[in-house]
Write a protein that holds these residues in place. Structure first.
Motif, PDB file in Angstrom:
ATOM      1  N   PRO A   1      -9.959   2.671 -15.193  1.00 56.07           N
ATOM      2  CA  PRO A   1      -9.795   1.583 -16.162  1.00 56.07           C
ATOM      3  C   PRO A   1      -9.276   0.311 -15.504  1.00 56.07           C
ATOM      4  CG  PRO A   1      -8.017   3.161 -16.405  1.00 56.07           C
ATOM      5  CD  PRO A   1      -8.936   3.712 -15.351  1.00 56.07           C
ATOM      6  N   LEU A   2      -9.344  -0.770 -16.252  1.00 57.80           N
ATOM      7  CA  LEU A   2      -8.820  -2.043 -15.766  1.00 57.80           C
ATOM      8  C   LEU A   2      -7.306  -1.932 -15.648  1.00 57.80           C
ATOM      9  CD1 LEU A   2     -10.419  -4.796 -15.395  1.00 57.80           C
ATOM     10  CD2 LEU A   2      -9.197  -5.530 -17.441  1.00 57.80           C
ATOM     11  N   GLU A   3      -6.758  -2.346 -14.510  1.00 55.48           N
ATOM     12  CA  GLU A   3      -5.300  -2.332 -14.338  1.00 55.48           C
ATOM     13  C   GLU A   3      -4.796  -3.763 -14.359  1.00 55.48           C
ATOM     14  OE1 GLU A   3      -4.160  -0.169 -10.841  1.00 55.48           O
ATOM     15  OE2 GLU A   3      -5.452   1.514 -11.388  1.00 55.48           O
ATOM     16  N   GLU A   4      -4.405  -4.185 -15.561  1.00 57.74           N
ATOM     17  CA  GLU A   4      -4.017  -5.595 -15.667  1.00 57.74           C
ATOM     18  C   GLU A   4      -2.692  -5.870 -14.982  1.00 57.74           C
ATOM     19  OE1 GLU A   4      -5.173  -7.469 -19.668  1.00 57.74           O
ATOM     20  OE2 GLU A   4      -5.469  -5.318 -19.877  1.00 57.74           O
ATOM     21  N   ARG A   5      -1.800  -4.889 -15.024  1.00 54.87           N
ATOM     22  CA  ARG A   5      -0.529  -5.048 -14.327  1.00 54.87           C
ATOM     23  C   ARG A   5      -0.460  -4.033 -13.215  1.00 54.87           C
ATOM     24  NH1 ARG A   5       4.087  -7.117 -16.897  1.00 54.87           N
ATOM     25  NH2 ARG A   5       3.491  -8.424 -18.657  1.00 54.87           N
ATOM     26  N   ARG A   6      -0.237  -4.521 -12.023  1.00 55.96           N
ATOM     27  CA  ARG A   6      -0.085  -3.582 -10.914  1.00 55.96           C
ATOM     28  C   ARG A   6       1.302  -2.970 -11.022  1.00 55.96           C
ATOM     29  NH1 ARG A   6      -3.609  -2.820  -7.628  1.00 55.96           N
ATOM     30  NH2 ARG A   6      -5.432  -3.789  -8.485  1.00 55.96           N
ATOM     31  N   PRO A   7       1.411  -1.677 -10.724  1.00 62.06           N
ATOM     32  CA  PRO A   7       2.749  -1.083 -10.705  1.00 62.06           C
ATOM     33  C   PRO A   7       3.581  -1.775  -9.634  1.00 62.06           C
ATOM     34  CG  PRO A   7       1.102   0.416  -9.802  1.00 62.06           C
ATOM     35  CD  PRO A   7       0.356  -0.744 -10.360  1.00 62.06           C
ATOM     36  N   PRO A   8       4.883  -2.013  -9.908  1.00 63.73           N
ATOM     37  CA  PRO A   8       5.702  -2.688  -8.901  1.00 63.73           C
ATOM     38  C   PRO A   8       5.746  -1.864  -7.615  1.00 63.73           C
ATOM     39  CG  PRO A   8       7.048  -1.874 -10.723  1.00 63.73           C
ATOM     40  CD  PRO A   8       5.627  -1.678 -11.111  1.00 63.73           C
ATOM     41  N   LYS A   9       5.882  -2.555  -6.509  1.00 58.83           N
ATOM     42  CA  LYS A   9       5.839  -1.874  -5.211  1.00 58.83           C
ATOM     43  C   LYS A   9       7.059  -0.986  -5.009  1.00 58.83           C
ATOM     44  CE  LYS A   9       3.026  -5.157  -2.682  1.00 58.83           C
ATOM     45  NZ  LYS A   9       3.228  -6.589  -2.737  1.00 58.83           N
ATOM     46  N   GLN A  10       6.837   0.169  -4.370  1.00 61.43           N
ATOM     47  CA  GLN A  10       7.917   1.098  -4.075  1.00 61.43           C
ATOM     48  C   GLN A  10       8.604   0.738  -2.768  1.00 61.43           C
ATOM     49  OE1 GLN A  10       8.915   3.698  -6.212  1.00 61.43           O
ATOM     50  NE2 GLN A  10       7.644   2.358  -7.472  1.00 61.43           N
ATOM     51  N   GLU A  11       7.901  -0.051  -1.974  1.00 59.21           N
ATOM     52  CA  GLU A  11       8.410  -0.431  -0.675  1.00 59.21           C
ATOM     53  C   GLU A  11       7.980  -1.860  -0.407  1.00 59.21           C
ATOM     54  OE1 GLU A  11       6.994   1.799   2.666  1.00 59.21           O
ATOM     55  OE2 GLU A  11       8.770   3.050   2.690  1.00 59.21           O
ATOM     56  N   ILE A  12       8.855  -2.660   0.165  1.00 58.96           N
ATOM     57  CA  ILE A  12       8.455  -4.017   0.520  1.00 58.96           C
ATOM     58  C   ILE A  12       8.665  -4.202   2.018  1.00 58.96           C
ATOM     59  CG2 ILE A  12       8.860  -6.469   0.103  1.00 58.96           C
ATOM     60  CD1 ILE A  12       9.857  -5.736  -2.663  1.00 58.96           C
ATOM     61  N   ILE A  13       7.636  -4.671   2.669  1.00 53.32           N
ATOM     62  CA  ILE A  13       7.667  -4.753   4.125  1.00 53.32           C
ATOM     63  C   ILE A  13       7.411  -6.174   4.601  1.00 53.32           C
ATOM     64  CG2 ILE A  13       6.591  -3.917   6.268  1.00 53.32           C
ATOM     65  CD1 ILE A  13       5.678  -1.488   4.734  1.00 53.32           C
ATOM     66  N   CYS A  14       8.129  -6.581   5.632  1.00 54.39           N
ATOM     67  CA  CYS A  14       7.766  -7.789   6.360  1.00 54.39           C
ATOM     68  C   CYS A  14       7.874  -7.453   7.839  1.00 54.39           C
ATOM     69  CB  CYS A  14       8.689  -8.956   5.992  1.00 54.39           C
ATOM     70  SG  CYS A  14       8.288 -10.459   6.882  1.00 54.39           S
ATOM     71  N   ALA A  15       6.746  -7.435   8.517  1.00 52.37           N
ATOM     72  CA  ALA A  15       6.732  -7.088   9.936  1.00 52.37           C
ATOM     73  C   ALA A  15       5.738  -8.002  10.626  1.00 52.37           C
ATOM     74  CB  ALA A  15       6.324  -5.637  10.115  1.00 52.37           C
ATOM     75  N   LYS A  16       6.180  -8.627  11.699  1.00 56.32           N
ATOM     76  CA  LYS A  16       5.293  -9.565  12.385  1.00 56.32           C
ATOM     77  C   LYS A  16       5.483  -9.505  13.892  1.00 56.32           C
ATOM     78  CE  LYS A  16       5.259 -12.904   8.647  1.00 56.32           C
ATOM     79  NZ  LYS A  16       5.889 -14.131   8.180  1.00 56.32           N
ATOM     80  N   SER A  17       4.388  -9.728  14.599  1.00 56.24           N
ATOM     81  CA  SER A  17       4.485  -9.876  16.046  1.00 56.24           C
ATOM     82  C   SER A  17       4.998 -11.273  16.354  1.00 56.24           C
ATOM     83  CB  SER A  17       3.112  -9.715  16.681  1.00 56.24           C
ATOM     84  OG  SER A  17       2.593  -8.456  16.377  1.00 56.24           O
TER      85      SER A  17
END
Lengths: 429, 68
Positions: free
Chosen positions: A240-256
């Motif tokens: 089905p259409l998912e109008e709202r994405r479930p909130p993220k369980q993990e948030i990442i910021c990783a950069k070279s």
């Protein structure tokens, strides 16, 4: 049962199109966009594809083609792409009340119950409106399941004869099968490379083969997901259409980094900057986190130098979204794993154990000072608002540092046409 | 500095930003005998006929001047 009708709107080579809206001279010139740190190709124009350039190719391997054919090369200008994406999605929302933004350049709209007489004409109207308002060309596919709309857009991409709007609901069963026969099973939405190889061994090569495979066999070997994909190919909507994405369980910021880092001070700047960024994202989704992980590593491909990679996870005593508190923990985590004598190439920060703000248990023993919490939240809201209005980096914490000479390379960045007064489009003559 | 609204439809006498070949130009639209011409307001600049391959980029709605 109600028949679903989905419309998939897919922006054609979106990053390139964004650049072309403002740099009209790029029109029809082979153009590529590079990944973070300018290392690989992430997006390319049709003209660049014809030069046999491919997504994922490292830049240094393509230098000859780039020189010989005057290929236009750009760093990823995410500030620009994000704004252009919002504009496109906003226009879709004007047409359809129910929209699922699937990625930066793709969205589904549910057309069931909208009483549209001519779906193709509707698709053309949407396409024309998006192009006029934003300058972004889109492909539109309409079908009774999401999976079929994906196939529709794939066909539009590969076969110019279909034009740019494809209404699969108008196809007869035979016509649809003929179309599905052209699509490799690996390209079906949801079928991974591993499943595709497995299916290939049993003579299932095209989307048509998968559609007509024996249902019980599919369910046994490809589980319920496979059965759903098969049903979707038959035109029965299972996703089905998912109008709202479930909130993220993990948030990442990783950069070279743009260059290797050899001191803890500079590493701390980077880790602090990433921490501030994930904390901001956490507050955006109204969450609190209970865990913070810091990782650092050297370049695993560098020869003749010592390698090191490590990570450290801290469980926080109380869930929080307060940046100073997270910075303190990040500094401790970094200090625990930092070793002298290595050339660090990448660092990252991960927030885990995320709970929505409204679900947090009131603290029975009164260890959490609610008044203090409230003031912290207000302060962070102010910081976020200032950074939103006046640009990221307006208000930063001291440990984040200022000069960031380690920042990743974005040497071929185009102007931030839509987010900076200094960089607006100019017209000469 | 000018403000351009891409959502507006172009009409006779509107000032527009147009893409002509690989360039953007700022001109006033004149419709004559079903053809679209891009005309300069100040004298001494060329009049351009909008070809099939060219396009109107957006309609100019405001102009902001710095006061002397």
């Amino acid at each position: 049962m109600m028949r679903h009708i989905f419309m998939l709107v897919d922006c054609a080579h979106f990053y390139v199109s964004c650049e072309r809206v403002f740099q009209v001279a790029l029109r029809e010139k082979p153009t590529i966009i590079l990944s973070n740190n300018d290392s690989r190709i992430v997006a390319l124009s049709t003209e660049a594809k014809r030069l046999s350039l491919k997504r994922g190719q490292p830049l240094f391997r393509c230098q000859k083609i780039i020189r010989d054919h005057d290929v236009q090369v750009f760093s990823s200008n995410y500030a620009l792409y994000a704004v252009m994406s919002q504009r496109v999605m906003g226009i879709l929302a004007e047409f359809c009340p129910r929209v699922e933004v699937y990625s930066i350049d793709e969205a589904w709209a549910e057309l069931s119950g909208m009483a549209i007489e001519d779906l193709t004409a509707f698709g053309r109207t949407v396409k024309a409106r998006v192009y006029q308002y934003t300058g972004i060309p889109v492909r539109v596919a309409i079908a009774t399941s999401k999976c079929l709309t994906k196939i529709g857009c794939e066909v539009l991409k590969q076969d110019e004869r279909y034009g740019d709007v494809l209404d699969l609901t108008a196809f007869t069963e035979e016509q649809l099968d003929a179309l599905l026969a052209q699509v490799e099973v690996e390209d079906v939405w949801g079928v991974g490379r591993a499943y595709a190889r497995f299916l290939g061994n049993y003579g299932v090569h095209s989307a048509k083969d998968l559609k007509h495979a024996e249902e019980r066999w599919i369910r046994r070997h490809l589980t319920v997901t496979g059965a759903r994909i098969q049903a979707e190919l038959k035109g029965v909507s299972c996703f089905p259409l998912e109008e709202r994405r479930p909130p993220k369980q993990e948030i990442i910021c990783a950069k070279s980094f743009g260059r290797e880092i050899t001191s803890e001070d500079e590493l701390l700047e980077a880790v602090s900057t990433y921490t501030a960024r994930v904390a901001e994202k956490l507050r955006e989704q109204d969450g609190l986190c209970g865990q913070l992980t810091v990782f650092i590593r050297t370049n695993p491909f560098a020869a003749n130098v010592p390698h090191y990679a490590n990570e450290f996870t801290i469980d926080l005593p109380h869930p929080t979204a307060f940046t100073p508190q997270l910075l303190k923990q990040a500094r401790a985590a970094l200090h625990a794993i930092y070793r002298d004598g290595f050339r660090y190439a990448k660092a990252g920060v991960v927030l885990g154990k995320i709970t929505p703000l409204h679900l947090v248990q009131p603290d029975l023993f009164g260890e959490v000072d609610l008044h203090k919490r409230y003031r912290q939240a207000k302060l962070m809201a102010l910081v976020d608002a200032l950074n939103r209005i006046f640009g990221r980096g307006t208000l930063v914490f001291a440990t984040q540092g200022r000069h960031h000479t380690w920042r990743m390379r974005l040497e071929r960045l185009s102007q931030r046409f839509t987010t900076s007064w200094q960089e607006l489009l100019t017209i000469e003559g | 500095m000018i403000v351009v609204d891409r959502a507006l439809t172009v009409a006779h006498n509107k000032i527009v930003v147009a893409r002509v070949g690989e360039h953007l130009v700022l001109k006033r639209v004149k419709v004559r005998q079903r053809k679209i011409f891009l005309c300069p307001d100040p004298p001494g600049y060329p009049v351009i006929e909008l070809r099939k391959d060219d396009e109107i980029w957006g309609v100019v709605t405001h102009c902001i001047h710095r006061l002397p």
